[in-house]
Design a protein around this motif. Structure first.
Motif: not given
Length: 452
Positions: A74, A121, A359, A362-366, A411-412
């Motif tokens: 990613s 991801l 969040r 807004q984020s697949a990692a989160h 990552t964000e």
């Protein structure tokens, strides 16, 4: 790792479980699920601890490798390197070389997380085969430690469906229901499905807490045993808030357990509940003292059960040991584990910071970071009420989950003000832990230092 640590280290628990494997007589003091799996390898002719060491090592690195590869794909290459650095951190690696239930649990949960990360991801579904593997890994992890479900339930809810805060009530109800269901079903699975004989292991928690209450509230507070017995407990200093072991048969305070021999379990649990209800202050004081010890917050630098075991426990079962290189390695790993950086309380702080900053919508990692952080938080908070010892290895998964969630978090971009507040809180935990380590008298690193 396989080459450096081969054939793995046989812990005291490992030797006890392998005796069950060889004899074919199982009991529930240690997880029957692990002993039964070990038996499969034994009957296939692969003896010793090596097959279980190989299994947990493969699960460990498959999980970390899949998370790292998913992040790198990613574009988050620095985070991917951070995942490998986490897996190579000496205390985690040193303790993961022990063939013991904590390593098995951590490895299974890491592998489950990696499977989901690899698909999620990139926005792809897990599929039937992946879902089946996920169920097996989570199920094994839930059964391989008596309190593992406190970590498994929050993680499972977030792995089966992306986390969203907007439906948090439903998810927390599901987590609670899953936890209660597994706690209720585990005895039936252990005794019925796995054929393990009961060992009265459940009575260790009441005994540990009752002794702590009696020490603080006075010998008349708990009429389960004669007052003379409680006075003898005080005279022999049998009131540890660190671990239960001094009460076990063969230790200096085993007269307490011998005095309860033959008592109905209902009577012991009733006395436990009554003592908590009548002396809540003493109970909470005892439990917080234990939680501080097991999370290693305000403790001296040399606090027992942090240095990974370098050699297998002497045995007649042909359970060997790694080479001498492990002695020096584990001495360094133990120094790091004893430091504030290795304190489980710091990992708990990291997990709470992730929950405050993530969040997931807004984020697949989160979305992966939140269930990992919830898992670590729930596991660490469970030690407030369900724990009788303070070994560093009990926190293997919590520390992996917390720091892995932090890697996913960064990552964000993060809200700067809240991020600085979180960092200040973590610094306060680390500095207070460091001050305690520098100021408190040293105890020692070995097990005997705790049971003297």
């Amino acid at each position: 790792m396989l080459a450096f640590f081969w054939p793995g280290v046989a812990h005291y628990d490992s030797v006890a479980q392998y005796q069950q494997v060889v004899s074919g007589a199982y009991y529930d003091w240690h997880p029957p699920a692990m002993a039964r799996l070990w038996t499969v390898f034994y009957r296939l002719g692969w003896t010793g601890q090596a097959p279980m060491f190989a299994l947990q090592t493969l699960f460990y690195w498959i999980g970390l490798g899949l998370v790292a590869a998913a992040l790198a794909r990613s574009g988050a290459r620095k985070a991917a390197l951070g995942v490998f650095a986490l897996g190579l951190w000496p205390p985690l690696l040193g303790w993961q070389a022990l063939v013991v239930k904590d390593g098995q649990m951590a490895a299974a949960l890491l592998c489950a997380t990696g499977l989901v990360a690899w698909k999620r991801l990139q926005g792809r579904p897990l599929g039937w085969s992946g879902t089946a593997a996920l169920v097996l890994l989570l199920g094994y992890a839930a059964l391989v430690r008596s309190n593992a479900i406190f970590a498994v339930a929050p993680l499972a809810v977030g792995l089966f469906a992306p986390w969203r805060w907007r439906d948090w009530r439903r998810r927390f109800v599901l987590i609670g229901a899953t936890t209660l269901a597994v706690l209720a079903l585990s005895p039936m699975i252990n005794h019925g499905l796995f054929g393990a004989e009961p060992s009265d292991v459940e009575a260790t928690q009441p005994l540990f807490d009752i002794a702590g209450i009696a020490h603080r509230a006075g010998p008349e507070a708990v009429p389960l045993l004669p007052t003379t017995t409680w006075r003898r407990i005080e005279a022999k200093r049998c009131h540890s808030s660190v671990l239960w072991d001094i009460f076990s048969i063969g230790k200096r305070c085993d007269f307490i357990q011998r005095g309860l021999a033959g008592r109905p379990r209902r009577e012991i649990f009733s006395a436990w509940a009554r003592a908590i209800g009548e002396h809540p202050g003493s109970y909470l004081s005892h439990r917080f003292a234990h939680w501080n010890a097991t999370t290693r917050w305000f403790v001296p630098w040399h606090f027992p059960q942090a240095v990974p075991q370098a050699q297998s426990l002497p045995n007649r079962l042909a359970l060997g040991s790694p080479g001498r290189q492990l002695v020096v390695y584990n001495r360094f790993a133990g120094w790091l584990a004893n430091s504030p950086a290795g304190a489980p309380i710091l990992a708990l702080g990291v997990a709470l910071a992730v929950l405050a900053l993530a969040r997931p919508a807004q984020s697949a990692a989160h979305g992966l970071a939140v269930p990992l952080a919830l898992s670590a938080t729930a596991m660490e908070l469970s030690f407030l009420f369900v724990s009788i010892a303070s070994d560093w290895r009990y926190h293997l998964w919590s520390m992996l989950a917390a720091w892995l969630s932090a890697i996913l978090l960064v990552t964000e971009p993060l809200p700067k003000r809240r991020a600085w507040i979180a960092l200040a809180g973590l610094a306060l935990i680390a500095l207070s832990a460091l001050a305690a380590r520098l100021m408190l008298p040293q105890i020692g690193d070995d097990y005997q230092a705790l049971i003297r």
